[in-house]
Design an enzyme around this catalytic site. Structure first.
Site, PDB file in Angstrom:
ATOM      1  CG  ASP A 178      12.308 -48.229  20.185  1.00 31.27           C
ATOM      2  OD1 ASP A 178      11.628 -49.126  19.664  1.00 31.27           O
ATOM      3  OD2 ASP A 178      12.780 -48.314  21.341  1.00 31.27           O
ATOM      4  CG  LEU A 224       6.886 -61.085  13.788  1.00 32.88           C
ATOM      5  CD1 LEU A 224       6.070 -62.359  14.016  1.00 32.88           C
ATOM      6  CD2 LEU A 224       6.140 -60.194  12.827  1.00 32.88           C
TER       7      LEU A 224
HETATM    8  O1  F6P Z   1      13.790 -50.475  22.407  1.00 28.49           O
HETATM    9  C1  F6P Z   1      13.451 -51.562  21.596  1.00 28.49           C
HETATM   10  C2  F6P Z   1      12.206 -52.242  22.099  1.00 28.49           C
HETATM   11  O2  F6P Z   1      11.881 -53.302  21.236  1.00 28.49           O
HETATM   12  C3  F6P Z   1      11.010 -51.324  22.306  1.00 28.49           C
HETATM   13  O3  F6P Z   1      10.357 -51.018  21.097  1.00 28.49           O
HETATM   14  C4  F6P Z   1      10.198 -52.124  23.275  1.00 28.49           C
HETATM   15  O4  F6P Z   1       9.370 -51.274  24.029  1.00 28.49           O
HETATM   16  C5  F6P Z   1      11.239 -52.771  24.153  1.00 28.49           C
HETATM   17  O5  F6P Z   1      12.446 -52.786  23.398  1.00 28.49           O
HETATM   18  C6  F6P Z   1      10.919 -54.176  24.574  1.00 28.49           C
HETATM   19  O6  F6P Z   1      11.904 -54.624  25.449  1.00 28.49           O
HETATM   20  P1  F6P Z   1      12.070 -56.140  25.890  1.00 28.49           P
HETATM   21  O7  F6P Z   1      12.765 -56.867  24.787  1.00 28.49           O
HETATM   22  O8  F6P Z   1      12.872 -56.051  27.143  1.00 28.49           O
HETATM   23  O9  F6P Z   1      10.682 -56.691  26.112  1.00 28.49           O
END
Ligand code: F6P
Length: 363
Positions: A142, A288
């Site tokens: 992010d 992905l």
């Molecule tokens: O913080 C990294 C991230 O991939 C975000 O971009 C996304 O909102 C979140 O983690 C998804 O989290 P999880 O793997 O718990 O679904």
């Protein structure tokens, strides 16, 4: 004299470059600083379950290019808010941080290297206030960690997203469609903005610039009448209309940050199709972009972060996170980072560049 011994853990969501950092920490610790390294399994979970293993040279040989983390990770394990089910099966939380501090002492860890995102850094900072010597290493696709110009993992995820958007062009062009591509990034638009620019997205929507649906519809209708006859809309999972809410896909109650975003791509595609009559399709890139080998940029950055973390462990610095400032790797106090998020300024030069090549930013 006893060799210094350091612990290393990876916390939060996985991303490319974690193994490269572990390798940097371990190799520099062994070869340059004659320190021992103990790997903690599954982030802070390993400090509660007492699940650790020594990390030697051979354990980290050949992992530079591997995605994920050889140590495992968790975005639920928080010693200050440890989830349990009570007798009725309801979720409750307790503070097990004293046990963690005791275990760190028992392991004789001089320093604990915590590789992770803002959640991992917040826990690391709380542990450092209880006397655990900590070095943080900023990870996340992010790119939203305050105090560093860039986090490792971002460049790899951005590259994967850009390559995916490149491929969406074929169907957009051939079928004269509007193609919506939803990209992760939580509350920050960096991943969408950079991949969108890199892949020539026609519309780029980020959380920091709430969009106006009419502006987007007018723009894609105009493009449908021009020679191109298609539009690619790259939308952040956290994007939302002005005055509207972000779309939440699920709430993970046990997690430090329980909200999981996702779903704006389908909502937006439906709104665009209804508003314009143009055939619209959605692709959600999701996890992905978190997978696969790190880019050479991230391999270099991760190696530099890992080596710097080992150096700081050796010299006795603690309570800091390694960070990039220009071309330098520096150390910033963990106390400066907490509660802040590095978001896209709507006047950022990248937004300006996108607008100057005719990209619609949704307003
Ligand atoms: O913080 C990294 C991230 O991939 C975000 O971009 C996304 O909102 C979140 O983690 C998804 O989290 P999880 O793997 O718990 O679904």
């Amino acid at each position: 004299m006893r060799k210094k011994r350091i612990g290393v853990l990876t916390g939060g969501g996985d991303c490319p470059g974690l193994n490269a950092v572990i390798r940097g920490v371990v190799k520099a610790s062994i070869s340059t600083y004659q320190m021992e390294v103990i790997g903690i399994i599954d982030a802070y979970q390993g400090l509660v379950d007492k699940n650790v293993r020594p990390l030697d040279w051979g354990d980290v040989s050949g992992i530079l290019t591997q995605g994920g983390t050889i140590l495992g990770t968790s975005n639920i394990a928080n010693p200050f808010k440890w989830p349990h089910k009570d007798a009725k099966g309801d979720l409750t939380f307790s503070d097990v941080s004293d046990d963690v501090v005791d275990y760190v002492d028992k392991l004789k860890l001089d320093v604990l290297v915590c590789i992770g995102g803002d959640g991992t850094m917040a826990i690391a900072h709380q542990l450092s206030k209880k006397g655990v010597r900590i070095i943080g290493v900023p990870k996340t696709i992010d790119n939203d960690i305050w105090g560093t110009d860039i986090t490792f993992g971002f460049n790899s995820a951005m590259t994967s997203a850009a390559e995916a958007i490149d491929k969406i062009h074929s169907t957009a062009q051939s079928h004269h469609r509007v193609m919506v591509v939803e990209v992760m990034g939580r509350y920050a638009g960096w991943l969408t903005l950079e991949s969108g620019i890199a892949a020539g997205g026609d519309v780029i929507l980020i959380p920091e610039i709430p969009y106006n649906l009419d502006v987007i519809c007018d723009y894609v209708v105009r493009r449908s009448r021009e020679a191109s006859r298609f539009s690619i809309v790259v939308v952040s999972e956290g994007a939302h209309p002005a005055g509207g809410e972000m779309v939440v896909s699920k709430v993970v109650k046990e997690s430090t940050d329980p909200v999981r975003l996702g779903g704006i791509g389908h909502k937006l595609a439906n709104d665009i199709e209804t508003g314009t009559g143009l055939e619209t399709r959605v692709t959600v890139l999701g996890h992905l972009v978190r997978g696969g080998t790190p880019t050479p940029f991230d391999r270099v950055l991760s190696t530099r972060f890992g080596v710097k973390a080992a150096e700081l462990c050796y010299t006795g610095t603690s309570g800091v996170m390694v960070a990039v400032r220009g071309s330098e790797i520096i150390a910033v106090p963990l106390s400066d980072i907490g509660g802040k998020m590095r978001l896209v300024d709507p006047d950022h030069y990248l937004v300006d560049a996108a607008r100057n090549v005719g990209t619609c930013m949704g307003v």
